[in-house]
Design a protein around this motif. Sequence first.
Motif: not given
Length: 325
Positions: A5-6, A51-55, A127-129, A190-191
């Motif tokens: 979850r976010f 983990k991979n996305v923040s807004i 996330d860059g990776d 969605i990510e």
Amino acid sequence: MLTQRFHEERFERVEDLDSIRDTVSRMIARHNISLAEGTCLDANLRAYARKNVSILTLGYGAAVNINVNPPPDRVHVIQIPLRGAAKVASGRAEIVSTSEQASVPDPVLGARMSWSADCEQLIVRLDGDEMKRHLQSMVGCTTIDNIRFAVGMDLRTPQNRTWVNAVQLLLGDVRARSGIMNHPLLAPQIESVLFTGLLLAQPHNYSELLVTEQDFSAPRKVRDVIRHIEEHPDLPLTVEQLAEQSGISIRALQKSFYKTVGCSPMAYLKEVRLRRVHDDLAIADPRSGVTVTDTALKWGFMHLGRFSGAYRERFGETPSMTLRR
């Protein structure tokens, strides 16, 4: 670790510069910030992170100067002014970011920024990776170095406008809490839209390779080999068999494949097989008796040690971790 979850963080009317700096550093990237002379901080932050996305939506309520050192984890940060403006310099590139032009500082070079007192921005941290893994999947090759986007992002183009709309749709749904974007089956998809959409919409140092991938004038024989690999990755294919089937020499196939796809036919086959294993493990129920070994063998990986290493490099986790998720 944030995986499903976010997670929400919210601060209103913050007057402590160190507090807001530490929070934003943790959410995006470490940085130094100073207030313009004669101004007082009145910051507001609302952030959602996986983990991979923040807004985030962020405004300082004051004119600020920000210096971002190159982050060690090579995150990609897209800053979209909702109001006000910001001067952004990254390397030799310098832009004025407004509602018509977002900024994408180079993670290798860091950034220097000056926000106007009324500036409020919608910020996306990717996330860059994970970005690299998406590009590798799109071009079918694992030889990807640092991805470096153009610093200025023209929000008047249909592609970039669509990408921002997707971000805003995700943000609105996550804020609603009862929306479907937090569902563990949908959120990763969605990510993927955010990562893949940015790679297609915003120019970067691999854009030409992506255009080549979508160029239907690419050699027909290469397209036929790609189609055969995609349809039969479980078969014990060799470059000799692929060349014979295509009716051209091994050398000609290799050269044409590199020119069109950016890697060798066997590297492409390996990438397809890894994706098939990952997809099978991701949807499998561990209680059903599915094993990593059986799945790897099913898709043509005979040397399990080398397979495990390649899988971890490609997806950032072991096959058993994917199966247990």
